[in-house]
Scaffold this motif. Structure first.
Motif, PDB file in Angstrom:
ATOM      1  N   PRO A  68      -9.088  -6.900   4.592  1.00 54.40           N
ATOM      2  CA  PRO A  68      -9.920  -6.618   3.411  1.00 54.40           C
ATOM      3  C   PRO A  68      -9.881  -5.140   3.045  1.00 54.40           C
ATOM      4  O   PRO A  68      -9.816  -4.268   3.915  1.00 54.40           O
ATOM      5  CB  PRO A  68     -11.324  -7.050   3.859  1.00 54.40           C
ATOM      6  N   ALA A  69      -9.904  -4.870   1.739  1.00 51.64           N
ATOM      7  CA  ALA A  69      -9.885  -3.493   1.249  1.00 51.64           C
ATOM      8  C   ALA A  69     -11.244  -2.835   1.454  1.00 51.64           C
ATOM      9  O   ALA A  69     -12.280  -3.511   1.460  1.00 51.64           O
ATOM     10  CB  ALA A  69      -9.514  -3.481  -0.230  1.00 51.64           C
ATOM     11  N   PRO A  70     -11.283  -1.521   1.610  1.00 49.78           N
ATOM     12  CA  PRO A  70     -12.566  -0.817   1.690  1.00 49.78           C
ATOM     13  C   PRO A  70     -13.241  -0.785   0.323  1.00 49.78           C
ATOM     14  O   PRO A  70     -12.642  -1.161  -0.693  1.00 49.78           O
ATOM     15  CB  PRO A  70     -12.148   0.588   2.143  1.00 49.78           C
ATOM     16  N   GLY A  71     -14.478  -0.321   0.298  1.00 49.82           N
ATOM     17  CA  GLY A  71     -15.171  -0.199  -0.973  1.00 49.82           C
ATOM     18  C   GLY A  71     -14.560   0.893  -1.824  1.00 49.82           C
ATOM     19  O   GLY A  71     -13.911   1.805  -1.326  1.00 49.82           O
ATOM     20  N   PRO A 125      -7.804  -5.192  -3.389  1.00 46.12           N
ATOM     21  CA  PRO A 125      -6.625  -5.940  -2.942  1.00 46.12           C
ATOM     22  C   PRO A 125      -6.495  -5.947  -1.422  1.00 46.12           C
ATOM     23  O   PRO A 125      -6.560  -4.896  -0.781  1.00 46.12           O
ATOM     24  CB  PRO A 125      -5.464  -5.167  -3.581  1.00 46.12           C
ATOM     25  N   PRO A 126      -6.321  -7.122  -0.812  1.00 50.40           N
ATOM     26  CA  PRO A 126      -6.090  -7.155   0.636  1.00 50.40           C
ATOM     27  C   PRO A 126      -4.696  -6.623   0.952  1.00 50.40           C
ATOM     28  O   PRO A 126      -3.803  -6.629   0.094  1.00 50.40           O
ATOM     29  CB  PRO A 126      -6.197  -8.652   0.965  1.00 50.40           C
ATOM     30  N   GLY A 127      -4.518  -6.141   2.168  1.00 48.71           N
ATOM     31  CA  GLY A 127      -3.225  -5.579   2.546  1.00 48.71           C
ATOM     32  C   GLY A 127      -3.270  -5.024   3.954  1.00 48.71           C
ATOM     33  O   GLY A 127      -4.211  -5.313   4.710  1.00 48.71           O
ATOM     34  N   PRO A 128      -2.298  -4.211   4.338  1.00 49.63           N
ATOM     35  CA  PRO A 128      -2.235  -3.677   5.714  1.00 49.63           C
ATOM     36  C   PRO A 128      -3.161  -2.474   5.914  1.00 49.63           C
ATOM     37  O   PRO A 128      -2.740  -1.399   6.357  1.00 49.63           O
ATOM     38  CB  PRO A 128      -0.760  -3.289   5.861  1.00 49.63           C
ATOM     39  N   PHE A 149      -2.626   1.076   8.059  1.00 46.40           N
ATOM     40  CA  PHE A 149      -2.670   2.318   7.295  1.00 46.40           C
ATOM     41  C   PHE A 149      -3.732   3.266   7.859  1.00 46.40           C
ATOM     42  O   PHE A 149      -3.491   4.468   8.014  1.00 46.40           O
ATOM     43  CB  PHE A 149      -2.964   1.991   5.833  1.00 46.40           C
ATOM     44  N   ALA A 150      -4.899   2.722   8.197  1.00 47.87           N
ATOM     45  CA  ALA A 150      -5.982   3.550   8.733  1.00 47.87           C
ATOM     46  C   ALA A 150      -5.581   4.185  10.057  1.00 47.87           C
ATOM     47  O   ALA A 150      -5.921   5.351  10.331  1.00 47.87           O
ATOM     48  CB  ALA A 150      -7.244   2.709   8.913  1.00 47.87           C
ATOM     49  N   HIS A 151      -4.859   3.443  10.884  1.00 48.03           N
ATOM     50  CA  HIS A 151      -4.412   4.009  12.161  1.00 48.03           C
ATOM     51  C   HIS A 151      -3.453   5.177  11.926  1.00 48.03           C
ATOM     52  O   HIS A 151      -3.535   6.205  12.610  1.00 48.03           O
ATOM     53  CB  HIS A 151      -3.723   2.942  13.013  1.00 48.03           C
ATOM     54  N   ALA A 172      -4.526   5.084  -7.612  1.00 51.75           N
ATOM     55  CA  ALA A 172      -5.632   5.938  -8.057  1.00 51.75           C
ATOM     56  C   ALA A 172      -6.580   6.248  -6.903  1.00 51.75           C
ATOM     57  O   ALA A 172      -7.031   7.392  -6.733  1.00 51.75           O
ATOM     58  CB  ALA A 172      -6.382   5.257  -9.192  1.00 51.75           C
ATOM     59  N   PHE A 173      -6.875   5.242  -6.099  1.00 53.19           N
ATOM     60  CA  PHE A 173      -7.772   5.406  -4.959  1.00 53.19           C
ATOM     61  C   PHE A 173      -7.226   6.437  -3.975  1.00 53.19           C
ATOM     62  O   PHE A 173      -7.944   7.342  -3.531  1.00 53.19           O
ATOM     63  CB  PHE A 173      -7.954   4.049  -4.274  1.00 53.19           C
ATOM     64  N   LEU A 174      -5.952   6.321  -3.642  1.00 49.75           N
ATOM     65  CA  LEU A 174      -5.340   7.230  -2.681  1.00 49.75           C
ATOM     66  C   LEU A 174      -5.216   8.648  -3.254  1.00 49.75           C
ATOM     67  O   LEU A 174      -5.449   9.636  -2.550  1.00 49.75           O
ATOM     68  CB  LEU A 174      -3.968   6.715  -2.271  1.00 49.75           C
TER      69      LEU A 174
END
Length: 316
Positions: A142-145, A151-154, A158-160, A195-197
Motif C-alpha cells: 500500500p502507498a503512504p498517505g 498506487p500500490p507498488g514496491p 523502496f523505503a529500505h 510529483a510526490f517524490l
C-alpha cells in the motif's frame, strides 16, 4: 568541452566524461576485471558514482563470463556487487524477451543482490538493482498517505533503499518506472508518484526532474497539440525552477549527468525557453543520451533540432 565549441560527433558512450570509467569499460570488454575492482572500490563512500559505474560496467559484462570468473577468484564487495548488477540485467533481458529461463534468472539475480547487500550492508546499490526487477512480479504494497491515486507498488523495498540513502537517484528512477504504462502502471499513477517524490527532494536535487521524466513517458503523439504540453505554465515553471536550483550544482559532479541534463534541456526547449536550454546544452558538452530524444524520433536528429533552435551548432 563546451557544447558551443565541439565540431566532431555526439559522444553516446555511457561513461561520458568519467575517463576512468571509459578506460575500465575497455578492460571489461577485453575480459579484464582488476581495473573495475579499483574503480568501484574508490566509490564505496560515493553511492551516486558507485551506482553509475557499476551499471555502465554491468551493461558491458552481462554477455560474458567475466563476473563469474572475478567472483570465483576474488570474492569481495566489488565482485559481488557486479555479479548482482549483471544478474539483474540478464533477468530483465530474459523477461522482456519472454525467455523460458526468465524465472530462474530472476531467482539467481535476487540471490546475487542479497549476497551483495550482505557483503556491504551500507551500500544501497543492490537494493536499487532489486527495484529494477520489481516490475517483473508487480508487488502491491500500500502507498503512504499524500498521493492522490494511492498506487500500490514496491513501497517497502523502496523505503529500505531510502533508509540507506534518502536521495539515491537510481532508486528513485527505478521506482518511478514501475508505474509507467509500458510496465503495467498508468499515466495518472506515474504523474502522482513523480510529483510526490520530487516534492520531497531538496530544491537543488536532480530528483526534481522526475515529473519531467513522467511527462516524456506519457507523451502521446496522436493527441491534439501533444508537443505543446511543455508550454503549459506548470511544466514551464517546473523546468525553470530546476534550471535555477539544480543546474548550478552540476559543476560539482564527478561526472556529467548527461541523462538528467538531456531531460532538462528538452523540457526547456519544448517550453520555448531557448536561452536557458542553451546553457543546459553547454553544460552537456558533446555528450549525448538516447532518452528523451528517442521518444520523439531519431535521437541524433531530435538533439540536433533542439540545439539548432537554441542557436547552437550541430556536429558536422
Amino acid at each position: 568541452m563546451a557544447a558551443e565549441l565541439f565540431e566532431g560527433q555526439y559522444v553516446w558512450h555511457p561513461a561520458a566524461d568519467d575517463r576512468l570509467l571509459a578506460s575500465v569499460y575497455v578492460d571489461v570488454r577485453a575480459g579484464r576485471y582488476r581495473s573495475a575492482r579499483e574503480a568501484l572500490a574508490e566509490t564505496r563512500a560515493d553511492f551516486a558514482l558507485r551506482a553509475h559505474r557499476s551499471l555502465v560496467l554491468a551493461s558491458e559484462a552481462a554477455g560474458t563470463d567475466l563476473v563469474e570468473r572475478w567472483l570465483a577468484e576474488e570474492p569481495g564487495p566489488e565482485s559481488t556487487l557486479m555479479w548482482a548488477r549483471v544478474a539483474v540485467q540478464r533477468a530483465i533481458r530474459a523477461a522482456d524477451a519472454r525467455d523460458e529461463r526468465a524465472e530462474a534468472l530472476e531467482r539467481i539475480a535476487l540471490a546475487a543482490c542479497d549476497r551483495a547487500s550482505a557483503m556491504n550492508p551500507a551500500d544501497p546499490t543492490p537494493w536499487a538493482a532489486k527495484l529494477a526487477m520489481a516490475r517483473l512480479h508487480r508487488p502491491h504494497d500500500p502507498a503512504p498517505g499524500g498521493l492522490l491515486t494511492s498506487p500500490p507498488g514496491p513501497w517497502r523495498l523502496f523505503a529500505h533503499t531510502l533508509a540507506l540513502d534518502p536521495w539515491h537517484r537510481e532508486a528513485h528512477h527505478r521506482f518511478l518506472s514501475f508505474f509507467f504504462t509500458r510496465y503495467g502502471g498508468s499515466v495518472n499513477a506515474a504523474w502522482d508518484v513523480a510529483a510526490f517524490l520530487a516534492q520531497r527532494a531538496p530544491a537543488g536535487s536532480a530528483l526534481r526532474l522526475l515529473p519531467l521524466v513522467a511527462l516524456v513517458e506519457s507523451h502521446n503523439p496522436t493527441q491534439l497539440l501533444a508537443e505543446r504540453v511543455w508550454e503549459q505554465p506548470q511544466w514551464r515553471s517546473t523546468a525553470l525552477s530546476i534550471y535555477r536550483n539544480w543546474l548550478p550544482t552540476v559543476a560539482g559532479y564527478r561526472f556529467t549527468p548527461v541523462l538528467d541534463l538531456a531531460y532538462l534541456a528538452h523540457a526547456l526547449g519544448m517550453a520555448r525557453c531557448e536561452f536557458e536550454a542553451r546553457a543546459v546544452f553547454t553544460a552537456m558538452g558533446p555528450y549525448a543520451s538516447r532518452m528523451p530524444w528517442s521518444v520523439f524520433g531519431e535521437p541524433a536528429d531530435q538533439l540536433s533540432r533542439a540545439r539548432r533552435a537554441c542557436g547552437l551548432p550541430i556536429p558536422s
